[in-house]
Write a protein that holds these residues in place. Sequence first.
Motif, PDB file in Angstrom:
ATOM      1  N   ASP A  73       0.820  -1.205   0.000  1.00 50.92           N
ATOM      2  CA  ASP A  73       0.000   0.000   0.000  1.00 50.92           C
ATOM      3  C   ASP A  73       0.860   1.264   0.000  1.00 50.92           C
ATOM      4  N   GLN A  74       1.903   1.262   0.798  1.00 37.71           N
ATOM      5  CA  GLN A  74       2.769   2.442   0.866  1.00 37.71           C
ATOM      6  C   GLN A  74       3.531   2.628  -0.443  1.00 37.71           C
ATOM      7  N   LEU A  75       3.923   1.529  -1.072  1.00 37.03           N
ATOM      8  CA  LEU A  75       4.606   1.629  -2.361  1.00 37.03           C
ATOM      9  C   LEU A  75       3.694   2.250  -3.410  1.00 37.03           C
ATOM     10  N   TRP A  76       2.403   1.884  -3.381  1.00 38.47           N
ATOM     11  CA  TRP A  76       1.464   2.480  -4.326  1.00 38.47           C
ATOM     12  C   TRP A  76       1.239   3.960  -4.034  1.00 38.47           C
ATOM     13  N   GLN A  77       1.315   4.354  -2.774  1.00 39.20           N
ATOM     14  CA  GLN A  77       1.207   5.778  -2.451  1.00 39.20           C
ATOM     15  C   GLN A  77       2.343   6.561  -3.103  1.00 39.20           C
ATOM     16  N   VAL A  78       3.545   5.981  -3.086  1.00 47.13           N
ATOM     17  CA  VAL A  78       4.683   6.637  -3.735  1.00 47.13           C
ATOM     18  C   VAL A  78       4.450   6.724  -5.243  1.00 47.13           C
ATOM     19  N   ILE A  79       3.973   5.611  -5.837  1.00 42.85           N
ATOM     20  CA  ILE A  79       3.719   5.597  -7.284  1.00 42.85           C
ATOM     21  C   ILE A  79       2.659   6.638  -7.637  1.00 42.85           C
ATOM     22  N   GLN A  80       1.647   6.768  -6.799  1.00 40.42           N
ATOM     23  CA  GLN A  80       0.609   7.761  -7.052  1.00 40.42           C
ATOM     24  C   GLN A  80       1.196   9.180  -7.058  1.00 40.42           C
ATOM     25  N   VAL A  81       2.035   9.474  -6.079  1.00 37.23           N
ATOM     26  CA  VAL A  81       2.616  10.813  -5.997  1.00 37.23           C
ATOM     27  C   VAL A  81       3.493  11.086  -7.212  1.00 37.23           C
ATOM     28  N   ILE A  82       4.342  10.127  -7.577  1.00 35.98           N
ATOM     29  CA  ILE A  82       5.230  10.319  -8.724  1.00 35.98           C
ATOM     30  C   ILE A  82       4.408  10.511  -9.994  1.00 35.98           C
ATOM     31  N   THR A  83       3.361   9.718 -10.147  1.00 35.22           N
ATOM     32  CA  THR A  83       2.509   9.856 -11.334  1.00 35.22           C
ATOM     33  C   THR A  83       1.834  11.219 -11.371  1.00 35.22           C
TER      34      THR A  83
ATOM     35  N   ASP B 155     -17.031   3.605  -6.799  1.00 35.76           N
ATOM     36  CA  ASP B 155     -16.554   4.195  -5.556  1.00 35.76           C
ATOM     37  C   ASP B 155     -17.382   3.699  -4.368  1.00 35.76           C
ATOM     38  N   ASP B 156     -16.685   3.325  -3.269  1.00 39.43           N
ATOM     39  CA  ASP B 156     -17.359   2.747  -2.102  1.00 39.43           C
ATOM     40  C   ASP B 156     -18.326   3.736  -1.458  1.00 39.43           C
ATOM     41  N   VAL B 157     -17.885   4.978  -1.303  1.00 41.51           N
ATOM     42  CA  VAL B 157     -18.736   5.962  -0.640  1.00 41.51           C
ATOM     43  C   VAL B 157     -19.978   6.242  -1.470  1.00 41.51           C
ATOM     44  N   ALA B 158     -19.768   6.438  -2.767  1.00 49.83           N
ATOM     45  CA  ALA B 158     -20.907   6.685  -3.646  1.00 49.83           C
ATOM     46  C   ALA B 158     -21.827   5.474  -3.691  1.00 49.83           C
ATOM     47  N   ARG B 159     -21.213   4.293  -3.670  1.00 52.65           N
ATOM     48  CA  ARG B 159     -22.032   3.082  -3.747  1.00 52.65           C
ATOM     49  C   ARG B 159     -22.910   2.930  -2.512  1.00 52.65           C
ATOM     50  N   SER B 160     -22.367   3.234  -1.346  1.00 52.02           N
ATOM     51  CA  SER B 160     -23.169   3.118  -0.129  1.00 52.02           C
ATOM     52  C   SER B 160     -24.373   4.063  -0.176  1.00 52.02           C
ATOM     53  N   LYS B 161     -24.178   5.237  -0.754  1.00 48.05           N
ATOM     54  CA  LYS B 161     -25.278   6.197  -0.832  1.00 48.05           C
ATOM     55  C   LYS B 161     -26.336   5.763  -1.846  1.00 48.05           C
ATOM     56  N   ILE B 162     -25.880   5.236  -2.983  1.00 45.51           N
ATOM     57  CA  ILE B 162     -26.857   4.825  -3.987  1.00 45.51           C
ATOM     58  C   ILE B 162     -27.614   3.585  -3.532  1.00 45.51           C
ATOM     59  N   LEU B 163     -26.941   2.702  -2.771  1.00 45.19           N
ATOM     60  CA  LEU B 163     -27.632   1.522  -2.239  1.00 45.19           C
ATOM     61  C   LEU B 163     -28.735   1.945  -1.278  1.00 45.19           C
TER      62      LEU B 163
ATOM     63  N   LEU C  19      -2.509  -4.571  -7.182  1.00 46.92           N
ATOM     64  CA  LEU C  19      -3.019  -3.279  -6.741  1.00 46.92           C
ATOM     65  C   LEU C  19      -3.035  -3.187  -5.216  1.00 46.92           C
ATOM     66  N   PRO C  20      -3.156  -1.983  -4.679  1.00 48.60           N
ATOM     67  CA  PRO C  20      -3.222  -1.848  -3.209  1.00 48.60           C
ATOM     68  C   PRO C  20      -4.565  -2.311  -2.677  1.00 48.60           C
ATOM     69  N   SER C  21      -4.654  -2.362  -1.360  1.00 45.40           N
ATOM     70  CA  SER C  21      -5.901  -2.799  -0.737  1.00 45.40           C
ATOM     71  C   SER C  21      -6.989  -1.728  -0.833  1.00 45.40           C
ATOM     72  N   TYR C  22      -6.614  -0.496  -1.107  1.00 43.99           N
ATOM     73  CA  TYR C  22      -7.590   0.581  -1.246  1.00 43.99           C
ATOM     74  C   TYR C  22      -7.848   0.831  -2.737  1.00 43.99           C
ATOM     75  N   ASP C  23      -8.905   1.565  -3.027  1.00 48.27           N
ATOM     76  CA  ASP C  23      -9.285   1.830  -4.409  1.00 48.27           C
ATOM     77  C   ASP C  23      -8.452   2.963  -4.996  1.00 48.27           C
ATOM     78  N   LEU C  24      -8.065   2.786  -6.253  1.00 50.86           N
ATOM     79  CA  LEU C  24      -7.358   3.820  -6.986  1.00 50.86           C
ATOM     80  C   LEU C  24      -8.347   4.542  -7.894  1.00 50.86           C
ATOM     81  N   SER C  25      -8.171   5.833  -8.054  1.00 50.85           N
ATOM     82  CA  SER C  25      -9.093   6.616  -8.873  1.00 50.85           C
ATOM     83  C   SER C  25      -8.891   6.302 -10.345  1.00 50.85           C
ATOM     84  N   SER C  26      -9.916   6.552 -11.105  1.00 54.41           N
ATOM     85  CA  SER C  26      -9.835   6.320 -12.539  1.00 54.41           C
ATOM     86  C   SER C  26      -8.842   7.275 -13.192  1.00 54.41           C
ATOM     87  N   ASP C  27      -8.724   8.504 -12.650  1.00 57.23           N
ATOM     88  CA  ASP C  27      -7.749   9.446 -13.199  1.00 57.23           C
ATOM     89  C   ASP C  27      -6.326   8.932 -13.012  1.00 57.23           C
ATOM     90  N   PHE C  28      -6.058   8.384 -11.832  1.00 58.75           N
ATOM     91  CA  PHE C  28      -4.715   7.847 -11.608  1.00 58.75           C
ATOM     92  C   PHE C  28      -4.441   6.686 -12.557  1.00 58.75           C
TER      93      PHE C  28
END
Length: 1140
Positions: A565-575, A774-782, A634-643
């Motif tokens: 997860d931390q490695l993906w955080q670095v990749i996200q920042v560099i990207t 997205d998890d947050v959006a999904r919880s609201k639409i459910l 992939l990391p345990s958390y969701d990555l955005s479509s923009d990333f």
Amino acid sequence: MRFNPDHDPKVEKETIEKIKQMKIIPIKQQSRLASINEYEKYAITFPLDKSVKYSKHLKLVLEDIPTLDEYLLTFIEDKHPRQVDSIKQLLLKLGVTETRNINEMYRLHMLPVMSDPKRWTAKSDSVLVAYVMCIYDYIYKTKGYVLAENELETLRKVLVVKTRDNKFVSLGSPDVIVHLTAKYGCKKSLETLKLSKHQFIFISDDYYTQYRTDLLNTDMEINNFVSFLNQLGISDSFQVNFKDEPFANVDGLLTTKWAYSVAQLSESVHEPFIIKDCVCEEFDKLVSTLDENESNDLDLCAQLLQYLDKHYRYIMTFFTASVCLARVYKYNPTPIQGIESSFCLSLRQCAWIPVFGGKLFKPNDVYRISQDSQTSAFRRYVPHLDESKVALTNADFLFNILGIQQSVSARIIFELLMKWSCDLNKEALWSLVNETQASELIPCTLPSTFKQSCLDSIDNFCQIYQFLASNHETKSLVHRFHLWPLIFIPENQKEGNFVFVRQTFWHDPSLLLSSHPTSNNRISLESYYGNNTILQSFFLEVLGAECQPTIDDYIPLLSNIHENDQLWQVIQVITKLTTEQEKHKEVREKLLDLPFIPCMNENQKLMKYTDHPFYPHDRDIANLFADVLSVIKLPSYDLSSDFKKHFCILFNIENLANHIQTKVTVENEQSAINLSSFYRQSIDLIQDFVLSNHFISDTQSNHLSAIFARMQFLCVDHIQVSYSYGSDLVKAPSNLHSIDTYIDQQECKFYILKKYENSEMRYTDAMGEFIVKDDVARSKILAYIRKLLQIYQNDADHGLDLLHENLKRNHEPKWIIPEIANRDVSVALKEEKIPVVEKPVITDEQIAQLSSEPTRRPKPRAKETTSEENASQLTSFPLKAGAAESEDPSTLKTTSKSTAENSTKEKHTVTLDSDDRPSRPSNDHEHQNNENRAKQTKGDKHPYVEKSKSCSNDDSNKEDSRQSHVPINYSDPISFAANFERIAVSTLPDLDLFNASSTNDPSISIPNRPHGTEADIFTGRQGEEFVFYYLKWKYPKETVEWLNQTTESGKPYDIRVIFSSEDARIEFIEVKTTRTLDQNTFPVSFAEFEYLLQHPTNYFIYRVYYADNRDSSTITVINRIKENLQKKQLQLSMTMKPRT
């Protein structure tokens, strides 16, 4: 020989001279005869007339004068009485005198004796003391208490004085300064100084004690005597001498100690002048030999400082020298101006002020800062007056005479900073400053490896930098030195190092560099100096630090971090930084040979981007091909479509979805009429909710519109999905788990297993996950879809029609699900002439954009295989008010308790005994039913309990199971063996438990679980909320806490009530909820069981019988659980979990 008065005068004179040379004269108190010539300078006197009374001191002096031995005169009177007169006449002619003139005695006897050490050392103590008293009494007083300056000067050189240690000293001897004592009424006597090393010389008290009754018998006499001694240089305080220093003009001061006053005096003095100076050589000698390493000297200085402070008003005149015009000085010595005297300057120029740490400093370098001063925090950095040893009270003496500083200037702090950080002393620092122009940067002369440590804390340096930033001069100076190592970075709470500005930046937005520091990493200043705007401005604008780290700062972390997860955080920042700064080519070159992309293949942890890995569109599908393809982990958390988009562009990553073909196989397709009807009525409302909340883009909405226009809702007996890579490599999920729902985007088909056709949670979850990722959006639409479903169940199409009428926007293209007839083949459509909804036009650009986004297809769910018997317990769709939810085992909630509970193989269940049940089956039959019913309880608090294989599957059990799920009817309440409190909601006045239900609040995040657990999560939360609002209504003045209100707490209880009115007594409440009327058995976790045993009197279980008509719901409060278990009014049972 006889004396003839008629003899020739010449002969007589010669005879007299001869007689003077003869040693024939007996002198009193001498054993030998003396000649007259021996006392030529000192007159010999006749013996004292005993009839005359003399003062004690005068008599002693008279007796000390050379006196003719009285025995001689007595002998003449006895032997030659007729010749007595003639002999006296002869003695008179020889020079023996009867006259006793005190002035003559002073001039001819006392002064000569005191001028000759051999003579005065032979005198007795009483005689030498009498000399001083006679000079005072008969010389000083008779002249009106004033002596001419030449007389005073003579006495200052020869006067012999007795000291307190019974010695005599001559005032004219070198290094002899005699001081008065308190015995003479002196209030500022130096004898108050208790010095172990230096000893002052004090006058003997004998002058006072021996003549107190005779001569010094009044205070005035004592004061006059003291004044006499003062004029001779004997004073109570330091001996201060007055000197006249003549100057022809002001420029003559340039080579003197007064050079600093040239500019001041030039304005008022334009002719020769005289400085009447005050000099204290005694003090100069005292402080010139001090050694700060000697504790005695430190003590001496402390006492001196305290003495001068205490007696400042008596000696303050000595600190000023008078400037007088030379032409009128003799007649009118009135000063025209005052300047610092030599005494005052010596106080300032000598290092004699004791400070903290046992050191001596010059007064100008010493500080005395009050606690309320703005610079009091900097006391530790400057020599500070040690007031624990010296208690000073006179501010004028401290600050105006000594020049001790009252506050620390910003310039001083700047000098200290440069000394600490760069080892530049004051002279070298200002030399560098003066060598360059005022605005020029000063090049750093230190090597890049220079490292200077400092014993201090980060809190102190925060104050230092803020202080420097508040001053324009020091801020400018710091900016000129910003290439030097000026930034303090702590190593621990007490020590740190100085670093160059280029080694730092201000803000680490990702906190990655701060949490993974290395020797080569640049340092985040904000992590040490906090969110301080003043310091931020100082570091960024004055020192020129960068605001944020660069790409090069993060690249080393790709090799240092191993957690995924931390490695993906670095990749996200560099990207992100690469995209913002458009440095794609540079970053690809720097990372060309670096393996940094996590790989799902365990044999290859990291990959290079040149290995051409695939970006997984679906985790489950990626797992299938992880052993044969290079798939990114992939990391345990969701990555955005923009990333995802920018990452794939940056490193030329292909999407796995573009290379995988999906094949769906189902059995026995049938139309899901009720499901289709609901979504056909509600899909446009769902579209409005999603777009209004900006959960998806317009492009995504267009894509979904095309799918919904062809959507078919089918219930099937079995769903099987397989995936292929190329033509040969085919993978299928494990057959151990079945798939409940699946949406095939290519075929536009919504599949659901027949036995779950009426499972609200499954088909709402499937639709919600299909529309948004997205998890947050999904919880609201459910939550919104379930709300629509509830309206639809209660009022069918009419309720939704009202919502349709209130729609404010008409979205195009509109989401439309066709009628059931549209699912058939095109021939049937043509024959029945049912209008077909046109397929929206999707451009190639929109398709390309959507292909790079996460799939809307829900992932296959890993489910425990259930029997058809459980499926038969479902009610028809749609569910109406009062209907019970499915009791299929797969719908039980999973636990979030501790690992120890999850690994438990056996489970406690609690049974509430009822005395008035209609029929009571056998114990075996009862045990089976209890186990089946236990599966209906609140599952988010307990591990999953599978139905025991020993349970009977006969028809009677099926009938009992079905009967327990009819809508609850409370007309015939259950009674139990124990006297438990039973609460009916309908009997509670003014209570609205359901006005604002958090179970419908989309902001409350429900964990992402298999479909079967959602119903139980929902029911469990309803029960907890039910009890929570009831308790707040019942105890409005007490503290009621719902521990699981926002997330599962993991505690062995759900609600805590703190009774502040009863000394903070606490009740712990566990809520067990069911929708089944006679379900009196429920599971209790091991942690809950332990806790209720530890709290037998204040642990309660609230058993909630929850009805869809909520006013019909009831609560049974189970108290004294341990006691009721012992009385067998509660029963414990265990369920053996089968091997999976």
